[in-house]
Every structure is written in structure tokens, then in C-alpha cells.
Motif scaffolding. Sequence first.
Motif, PDB file in Angstrom:
ATOM      1  N   THR A   1      90.442  50.920 102.300  1.00  0.00           N
ATOM      2  CA  THR A   1      90.334  49.957 101.203  1.00  0.00           C
ATOM      3  C   THR A   1      91.640  49.205 100.962  1.00  0.00           C
ATOM      4  O   THR A   1      91.628  48.101 100.427  1.00  0.00           O
ATOM      5  CB  THR A   1      89.911  50.662  99.893  1.00  0.00           C
ATOM      6  OG1 THR A   1      90.822  51.737  99.607  1.00  0.00           O
ATOM      7  CG2 THR A   1      88.502  51.205 100.010  1.00  0.00           C
TER       8      THR A   1
ATOM      9  N   LEU B   1      80.443  49.819  96.045  1.00  0.00           N
ATOM     10  CA  LEU B   1      80.159  48.386  95.900  1.00  0.00           C
ATOM     11  C   LEU B   1      78.704  48.177  95.508  1.00  0.00           C
ATOM     12  O   LEU B   1      78.395  47.408  94.583  1.00  0.00           O
ATOM     13  CB  LEU B   1      80.483  47.672  97.218  1.00  0.00           C
ATOM     14  CG  LEU B   1      80.221  46.171  97.339  1.00  0.00           C
ATOM     15  CD1 LEU B   1      81.126  45.574  98.411  1.00  0.00           C
ATOM     16  CD2 LEU B   1      78.767  45.860  97.692  1.00  0.00           C
TER      17      LEU B   1
ATOM     18  N   TYR C   1      89.986  46.552 104.204  1.00  0.00           N
ATOM     19  CA  TYR C   1      89.205  45.778 103.241  1.00  0.00           C
ATOM     20  C   TYR C   1      89.881  44.433 102.964  1.00  0.00           C
ATOM     21  O   TYR C   1      89.238  43.382 102.954  1.00  0.00           O
ATOM     22  CB  TYR C   1      89.040  46.572 101.949  1.00  0.00           C
ATOM     23  CG  TYR C   1      88.256  45.833 100.884  1.00  0.00           C
ATOM     24  CD1 TYR C   1      86.868  45.889 100.847  1.00  0.00           C
ATOM     25  CD2 TYR C   1      88.904  45.059  99.929  1.00  0.00           C
ATOM     26  CE1 TYR C   1      86.151  45.204  99.876  1.00  0.00           C
ATOM     27  CE2 TYR C   1      88.198  44.372  98.953  1.00  0.00           C
ATOM     28  CZ  TYR C   1      86.820  44.447  98.936  1.00  0.00           C
ATOM     29  OH  TYR C   1      86.110  43.756  97.976  1.00  0.00           O
TER      30      TYR C   1
ATOM     31  N   ARG D   1      79.881  45.459 105.280  1.00  0.00           N
ATOM     32  CA  ARG D   1      80.140  45.109 103.886  1.00  0.00           C
ATOM     33  C   ARG D   1      79.160  44.026 103.414  1.00  0.00           C
ATOM     34  O   ARG D   1      78.647  44.083 102.293  1.00  0.00           O
ATOM     35  CB  ARG D   1      81.579  44.618 103.714  1.00  0.00           C
ATOM     36  CG  ARG D   1      81.938  44.330 102.258  1.00  0.00           C
ATOM     37  CD  ARG D   1      83.297  43.684 102.119  1.00  0.00           C
ATOM     38  NE  ARG D   1      83.589  43.414 100.722  1.00  0.00           N
ATOM     39  CZ  ARG D   1      83.104  42.390 100.033  1.00  0.00           C
ATOM     40  NH1 ARG D   1      82.277  41.535 100.644  1.00  0.00           N
ATOM     41  NH2 ARG D   1      83.405  42.212  98.769  1.00  0.00           N
ATOM     42  N   ARG D   2      78.892  43.053 104.259  1.00  0.00           N
ATOM     43  CA  ARG D   2      77.910  42.020 103.894  1.00  0.00           C
ATOM     44  C   ARG D   2      76.532  42.642 103.695  1.00  0.00           C
ATOM     45  O   ARG D   2      75.771  42.238 102.813  1.00  0.00           O
ATOM     46  CB  ARG D   2      77.866  40.924 104.967  1.00  0.00           C
ATOM     47  CG  ARG D   2      79.096  40.041 104.999  1.00  0.00           C
ATOM     48  CD  ARG D   2      78.881  38.824 105.890  1.00  0.00           C
ATOM     49  NE  ARG D   2      78.720  39.204 107.296  1.00  0.00           N
ATOM     50  CZ  ARG D   2      79.719  39.310 108.157  1.00  0.00           C
ATOM     51  NH1 ARG D   2      80.965  39.096 107.761  1.00  0.00           N
ATOM     52  NH2 ARG D   2      79.493  39.645 109.423  1.00  0.00           N
TER      53      ARG D   2
ATOM     54  N   TRP E   1      83.348  44.675 108.331  1.00  0.00           N
ATOM     55  CA  TRP E   1      83.044  43.479 107.552  1.00  0.00           C
ATOM     56  C   TRP E   1      81.558  43.120 107.629  1.00  0.00           C
ATOM     57  O   TRP E   1      80.985  42.653 106.657  1.00  0.00           O
ATOM     58  CB  TRP E   1      83.947  42.339 108.042  1.00  0.00           C
ATOM     59  CG  TRP E   1      85.380  42.777 107.964  1.00  0.00           C
ATOM     60  CD1 TRP E   1      86.128  42.905 106.827  1.00  0.00           C
ATOM     61  CD2 TRP E   1      86.208  43.217 109.031  1.00  0.00           C
ATOM     62  NE1 TRP E   1      87.383  43.382 107.126  1.00  0.00           N
ATOM     63  CE2 TRP E   1      87.464  43.589 108.477  1.00  0.00           C
ATOM     64  CE3 TRP E   1      86.029  43.343 110.407  1.00  0.00           C
ATOM     65  CZ2 TRP E   1      88.522  44.058 109.242  1.00  0.00           C
ATOM     66  CZ3 TRP E   1      87.095  43.809 111.172  1.00  0.00           C
ATOM     67  CH2 TRP E   1      88.313  44.166 110.596  1.00  0.00           C
TER      68      TRP E   1
ATOM     69  N   ALA F   1      84.838  50.124  98.001  1.00  0.00           N
ATOM     70  CA  ALA F   1      85.168  48.883  98.702  1.00  0.00           C
ATOM     71  C   ALA F   1      84.648  47.722  97.864  1.00  0.00           C
ATOM     72  O   ALA F   1      83.684  47.040  98.225  1.00  0.00           O
ATOM     73  CB  ALA F   1      84.545  48.882 100.098  1.00  0.00           C
TER      74      ALA F   1
ATOM     75  N   GLN G   1      88.495  40.648 103.541  1.00  0.00           N
ATOM     76  CA  GLN G   1      88.369  39.716 102.425  1.00  0.00           C
ATOM     77  C   GLN G   1      89.111  38.410 102.702  1.00  0.00           C
ATOM     78  O   GLN G   1      88.640  37.321 102.345  1.00  0.00           O
ATOM     79  CB  GLN G   1      88.899  40.357 101.144  1.00  0.00           C
ATOM     80  CG  GLN G   1      88.000  41.439 100.567  1.00  0.00           C
ATOM     81  CD  GLN G   1      86.677  40.882 100.081  1.00  0.00           C
ATOM     82  OE1 GLN G   1      85.697  40.820 100.823  1.00  0.00           O
ATOM     83  NE2 GLN G   1      86.631  40.472  98.829  1.00  0.00           N
TER      84      GLN G   1
ATOM     85  N   SER H   1      82.868  54.358  98.861  1.00  0.00           N
ATOM     86  CA  SER H   1      83.197  53.223  99.704  1.00  0.00           C
ATOM     87  C   SER H   1      82.267  52.035  99.422  1.00  0.00           C
ATOM     88  O   SER H   1      82.203  51.554  98.295  1.00  0.00           O
ATOM     89  CB  SER H   1      83.132  53.646 101.178  1.00  0.00           C
ATOM     90  OG  SER H   1      83.539  52.619 102.037  1.00  0.00           O
ATOM     91  N   MET H   2      81.529  51.577 100.410  1.00  0.00           N
ATOM     92  CA  MET H   2      80.593  50.473 100.189  1.00  0.00           C
ATOM     93  C   MET H   2      79.428  50.908  99.313  1.00  0.00           C
ATOM     94  O   MET H   2      78.758  50.064  98.713  1.00  0.00           O
ATOM     95  CB  MET H   2      80.095  49.943 101.528  1.00  0.00           C
ATOM     96  CG  MET H   2      81.190  49.312 102.363  1.00  0.00           C
ATOM     97  SD  MET H   2      80.581  48.721 103.951  1.00  0.00           S
ATOM     98  CE  MET H   2      82.132  48.356 104.783  1.00  0.00           C
TER      99      MET H   2
ATOM    100  N   TRP I   1      80.298  53.178 104.481  1.00  0.00           N
ATOM    101  CA  TRP I   1      80.450  52.743 105.870  1.00  0.00           C
ATOM    102  C   TRP I   1      80.315  53.930 106.837  1.00  0.00           C
ATOM    103  O   TRP I   1      80.723  55.049 106.546  1.00  0.00           O
ATOM    104  CB  TRP I   1      81.817  52.095 105.962  1.00  0.00           C
ATOM    105  CG  TRP I   1      82.238  51.525 107.269  1.00  0.00           C
ATOM    106  CD1 TRP I   1      81.459  50.896 108.184  1.00  0.00           C
ATOM    107  CD2 TRP I   1      83.581  51.501 107.770  1.00  0.00           C
ATOM    108  NE1 TRP I   1      82.223  50.473 109.243  1.00  0.00           N
ATOM    109  CE2 TRP I   1      83.541  50.829 109.010  1.00  0.00           C
ATOM    110  CE3 TRP I   1      84.799  51.953 107.293  1.00  0.00           C
ATOM    111  CZ2 TRP I   1      84.671  50.616 109.785  1.00  0.00           C
ATOM    112  CZ3 TRP I   1      85.929  51.743 108.054  1.00  0.00           C
ATOM    113  CH2 TRP I   1      85.869  51.084 109.280  1.00  0.00           C
TER     114      TRP I   1
ATOM    115  N   GLU J   1      76.252  44.350 100.312  1.00  0.00           N
ATOM    116  CA  GLU J   1      75.996  43.408  99.221  1.00  0.00           C
ATOM    117  C   GLU J   1      74.514  43.087  99.118  1.00  0.00           C
ATOM    118  O   GLU J   1      73.997  42.871  98.021  1.00  0.00           O
ATOM    119  CB  GLU J   1      76.825  42.142  99.429  1.00  0.00           C
ATOM    120  CG  GLU J   1      78.318  42.373  99.225  1.00  0.00           C
ATOM    121  CD  GLU J   1      79.116  41.100  99.366  1.00  0.00           C
ATOM    122  OE1 GLU J   1      78.685  40.205 100.135  1.00  0.00           O
ATOM    123  OE2 GLU J   1      80.166  40.983  98.705  1.00  0.00           O
TER     124      GLU J   1
END
Length: 429
Positions: A286, A203, A290, A163-164, A160, A238, A294, A199-200, A99, A167
Motif C-alpha cells: 500500500t 476498498l 499502490y 484494483r479496478r 492495478w 488499498a 494511482q 487490502s482491496m 489481492w 472497485e
Amino acid sequence: MKEAFSPVLRLLVIILSAAAPLLGGCVANKQYNTTPDQYLSAVIVAGEGVVGVDLAIIEFDEFGMLWDRDQLEDAISLIERRNEASERGIVVFTYTHGWMNNADQSRSESDLTRFRDWTAGLAGRLQDQGELAPDHVVGVYLAWRGATTRLPLVSTATFWDRRRTAERVASYPMLETLIRIKTAGQSRSDSKVIVSGHSMGGLILTKTLAPSLNALLLHQGEGGVSKLTNMLVTHNPAFDGLSTYQFIEYLKLNGVTAELRTGDGSVEPAPGPIMLSITSEADWVTRLAYSAGQIVGHRSTNFRSTLGEGTPSQGYLATRALGHVDHLISHRAWVEDGEVKLERVPGAYNDTPYWIVQVSEEICRDHGDIFNDRYNELYRRILHLNRIFEPEVQTWVRRRPAAPLNEIPLVSMERHVTERPSHKQKGNQ
């Protein structure tokens, strides 16, 4: 289980997460390094007795697609050239940021700058090891749009949304990139490839590589498989506890173990992990942000109330980062009398080669504090458990052989046959 966030806080999180994409946009969605002299550079020029260091940058867009395939091809060519010219092999370190970071080299305070400095420090440590160490380091910075704004407070609300995006970056091009780096880096047995993410970025790497490792183990694991990397390391990742729980369950149910194989054919149990995740207990990003994100993301999700006695619920696992779930932690590290201590948690549920280590604030004081001396001391110690920089030593993983068919109880198969109606019976119902 008691809810961790009040209804008012949950409403505030929903508003912020919805507004974040609209408030962002101050940081351009673009490729930052367009020419080879920008995305390939020498950090330390190799010479007699000097470990050389190169830095390669590979950039991914909002959907995990390569901005420019030449970045990947040129990085692979660089790794191959360094391997060919090396006398003792090379080490390739990849780093996927998290991030609030990207591939902008004009920022003096960024993960890109810190990673460049870290690889230079690694070269000095390898040089001190003498003949047992590789003689060249190639750092590969895997970049994506982790930052959309530089405005204080507003940047926090982008957590957030980013984070998407992370992914999506866990994509086919990312998998291709990691496998090709591994193949080029390990083209000789004394060269090593270590994949890391913060972090991310943790992920992204976990979602990309863990399913591939599962597939390898399912198809070839009884005889052992060479790992996709010499080590996968995530720093303050994350990543959710539920996905991690499922992966650990797979490792436990299939009796997955790690072993060291050497050039003379000897095999011994590996004292260290195949995957390593390190989280600071002081990491509020986190631990709190985080979880808030979530909870918002799963506000309409139906979870099972229990996964068995002694196991947290699906909802609890899904809304916590893995490094803050006691049930998943395998090791703890802290400072005592000025020395970094590392111990396995007595009776830990996670007794697999996937180590999840929670560290004290003295080792890592916040989310981004992963380049300090104590943290690096712990990091190096765990890496060296599997003799990672020794020539001719490789870490393999093995799955317990499946039970022979003649050992599978037939009574359940017979019951299944007798209770299932035939096509003819179905027509008469």
C-alpha cells in the motif's frame, strides 16, 4: 510537492499495468464452491461449554454480481437458525479478502484458510469470557477474483488490474449482501455483526458502506442511527487518501459522534470508533505499489493545487493509500517492553469516530501479516472499547442538528436574489 517516482519508473509501471491483464489468466474465472456442502461448513461443532463455529462462503464475479444467489440465501438462513437456537446471542464476522486471493479451498496457504483458523481461535477466546460472550460464531467469507495468476512477478503486475475489479465488486449485490447479513445477524439485541476486509477487500467495503452511512446520517442522523454494522474494520486497505479525506471532512463538518446505548435506555459517549482502519508502516504494497498504480491511473487527471493551509494537495491524497498519509492518521500503535501501545496522535486533524491507526513493523511486518498475536491483541483491544460483545450494548452515531432557518444569515440570500437577472431582463440583454 516533490514527485515520488522518477519518469523511468512511471514508464515501467505503465507498461506493467497495461500488460498485466494479458499475462494473467492462469487462475480460472469461475465459481469455486457450487454445492451447500462446499460453501457451508462447521468449523467447530457446538456442544456443552463449546462455542460453535460455522463458515459460509459467498462468491462475486468480476462485476460484483453474485455467482449463485443460493450462497447468499443459505448463509442468511444459517445465521437466522443460529440466532434462534442461541442462548446468549451470536457474533457474525464477515471477511472480504484482497489481492491474490479467492474462494479456492484447495489452496492450503490462502486467506480462506487463515480466516477459517482465525474464527476457530475467536471461539476459544469467547469461550474463556464465559456468560458475557456470544455462544456461536458465524464467519462469512466474501470472495471475488483477487487472483488471476500464480506466476511470480507476473502476479505483482496484476495489482492495478485487480484494483479496478475491486472497485466494480463494490456493487449493489455487495451492499444487499452486507445489509441482509446485518439484519439477520442483529435480529436479537445480544447478537453482533462485525464487517472486515483486507487490502482491496477494505476498498470494497469502504466504497460500499461509507456512502450508505452518509445517507443515513443525512436523513435521520440528528436523532441518532444504528450503524450498518457493530464495527467496520479494514486491514492494510488499498484505498486512497482523497476519498478518505472527503469522508472525514463530512464527519467533522456535521459534528458526527458515536455513543453507546444500552437496554435500560442509558446513553454515553463511545470511547472507541465506529469505523477502524489499521495500516502497517512496513506495508510496501500500500505504501509503494499502490501509489505507483494511482500515479499511472491519474496521469491525465487535473488536481487542485491546494485544499487549504496545512492540508496535502488533491494529487498527493489521491495517489497515497490512506494509512500512509500523516494528515489522516488518528492513532499510532507500537511495541514497548513487549507490550502493545496505542495512543491518539496529539493534535490530530482526524478527531472523528473513524480511527485510522498506523502500526509499527513489530505489530504487522508486511501487507498480509494480519493474523498474528500482537495484531490480534490490538484489534481485540479496540473492539472491546465499545463493549462490543456485551449483551444489550449497541453503538449508535449521531449528527449535530442543523442550524434553524431563522439563524441562517439573510444577507447572502438577498444578494443572490438581487444579482440574478429576471427572465424579462435576460430577454433585453
